[in-house]
Write an enzyme that holds these catalytic residues in place. Structure first.
Site, PDB file in Angstrom:
ATOM      1  N   GLU A  63       0.837  -1.201   0.000  1.00  0.00           N
ATOM      2  CA  GLU A  63       0.000   0.000   0.000  1.00  0.00           C
ATOM      3  C   GLU A  63       0.871   1.251   0.000  1.00  0.00           C
ATOM      4  OE1 GLU A  63      -3.305   1.617   3.082  1.00  0.00           O
ATOM      5  OE2 GLU A  63      -3.496  -0.481   2.453  1.00  0.00           O
TER       6      GLU A  63
ATOM      7  N   GLU B 269      -3.563  10.373   2.436  1.00  0.00           N
ATOM      8  CA  GLU B 269      -4.851  10.526   3.108  1.00  0.00           C
ATOM      9  C   GLU B 269      -4.999  11.976   3.557  1.00  0.00           C
ATOM     10  OE1 GLU B 269      -6.246   6.500   5.198  1.00  0.00           O
ATOM     11  OE2 GLU B 269      -4.372   7.262   6.015  1.00  0.00           O
TER      12      GLU B 269
ATOM     13  N   TRP C 144     -11.485   8.121  14.287  1.00  0.00           N
ATOM     14  CA  TRP C 144     -10.068   8.392  14.508  1.00  0.00           C
ATOM     15  C   TRP C 144      -9.528   9.635  13.810  1.00  0.00           C
ATOM     16  CZ3 TRP C 144      -6.349   8.550  10.568  1.00  0.00           C
ATOM     17  CH2 TRP C 144      -6.814   8.173   9.299  1.00  0.00           C
TER      18      TRP C 144
END
Length: 338
Positions: free
Chosen positions: A114, A118, A209
């Site tokens: 990955e 983000e 979160w």
């Protein structure tokens, strides 16, 4: 399967890695083909929360009370240059996560790779934050996150976000400025991403979160949240998902134009960006790691500077919920000052 992967890796590397060095040096998408949505992508989830504009040259992803949304590349790639211009949602965006990333978690559930951008929303009056991360061969127990503030408002206009992935480097760019260079080292073992991946873009609810460890959640009074994508670039070695053989390798530039590494000017800008805007690096997180992971080069001054920032809470890769469901007002002179 292992032998096929090795042969594929060698074949793609011989053709592509040298040509990518020119892009690595320029950090620029100049001259690379921009795809329409139908030429390179499929919808991942979200039904009518994904809307095409400008004859498929732009994509709007929406998060509302019902669902988020996302899209995925039609092909798998082994190395390449992957880029999009993105404009993030405005106003109160706490708990909202927009992700632009590469993964093969749907094919390699126990040893996936990955590479992540983000974007983490915030309460009104607070800026979006950007996070990068790298996993290799299922090494999710070692998060390699970094977090940054930006020198512009990413909800005010479109900005270019780019992942450059070769067999030895991963470089993250914002508006052609490198912000992070992740090098493969022998000490990492298999933790460097080395298997074919798809490119994803998603928007989803990360209330648990994303903002102050879940203190501030998505408030759907401010929905819909819309992330806009354009200037979509997929440029690399496309891989057959069944045979794991190379379907196509995109030639980027001629050998005469090749240079190696990040230029001194780019490195100066990257170092300046990191001094001014980086707020967290896993290499200095003594709560998570008794000793820094082996690829870390510890800088005592950097470690001291990062102590002033609040502790960080992470989402444990939950942007894969989508799979399972599965310049701006900142002038060029401001960018030049980074």
């Amino acid at each position: 399967m292992v032998m096929k992967m090795k042969l594929l890796y060698l074949g793609c590397s011989l053709f592509l890695v040298l040509s990518l060095l020119s892009v690595l040096a320029s950090g620029s998408e100049k001259g690379l083909p921009i795809l329409t949505f139908d030429e390179g992508y499929n919808q991942l989830f979200g039904d009518d929360n994904l809307v095409l504009h400008r004859d498929g040259k732009a994509v709007h992803l929406t998060l509302n009370e019902r669902t988020g949304s996302g899209f995925v590349s039609q092909d798998l790639y082994l190395h390449g240059f992957f880029s999009a211009s993105i404009k993030l949602p405005v106003d109160y965006t706490a708990g909202v996560v927009v992700a632009f990333y590469m993964s093969n978690g749907d094919m390699f559930e126990k040893n996936h790779d990955e590479i992540d951008f983000e974007f983490l929303g915030n309460i009104r009056g607070k800026d979006w934050r950007i996070q990068t991360n790298v996993y290799g061969n299922g090494s999710t127990n070692v998060g390699r996150e970094e977090r940054y503030n930006l020198w512009f408002d990413p909800a005010d206009d479109f900005h270019q976000y780019t992942i450059l992935w070769t067999d030895s480097h991963i470089i993250f760019y914002v508006d052609n400025i490198p912000i992070r260079e992740f090098k493969r080292t022998a000490a990492m073992g298999g933790d460097f991403p080395s298997k074919p991946m798809s490119l994803y873009a998603t928007i989803w609810d990360g209330s648990n979160w994303a903002t102050n460890g879940g203190k501030y959640r998505v408030n759907y009074k401010y929905a819909p949240y819309v992330a806009e994508f354009s200037d979509l670039i997929l440029h690399g070695c496309a891989v057959d998902p069944l045979e794991f053989s190379s379907k196509r390798c995109d030639n980027i530039q001629s050998p005469e134009q090749l240079t190696t590494g990040i230029t001194p000017s780019q490195r100066s800008k990257m170092d300046s960006f990191r001094r001014k805007h980086m707020t967290y690096s896993y290499c200095y997180d003594q709560t998570r790691y008794e000793a820094p992971p082996p690829e870390c080069l510890v800088n005592p001054q950097e470690a001291e500077r990062l102590k002033k920032y609040d502790p960080v809470t992470f989402g444990g890769g939950k942007h894969h919920h989508g799979k399972r469901h599965h310049r701006s007002r900142a002038s060029q002179s401001e960018a030049d000052s980074i």
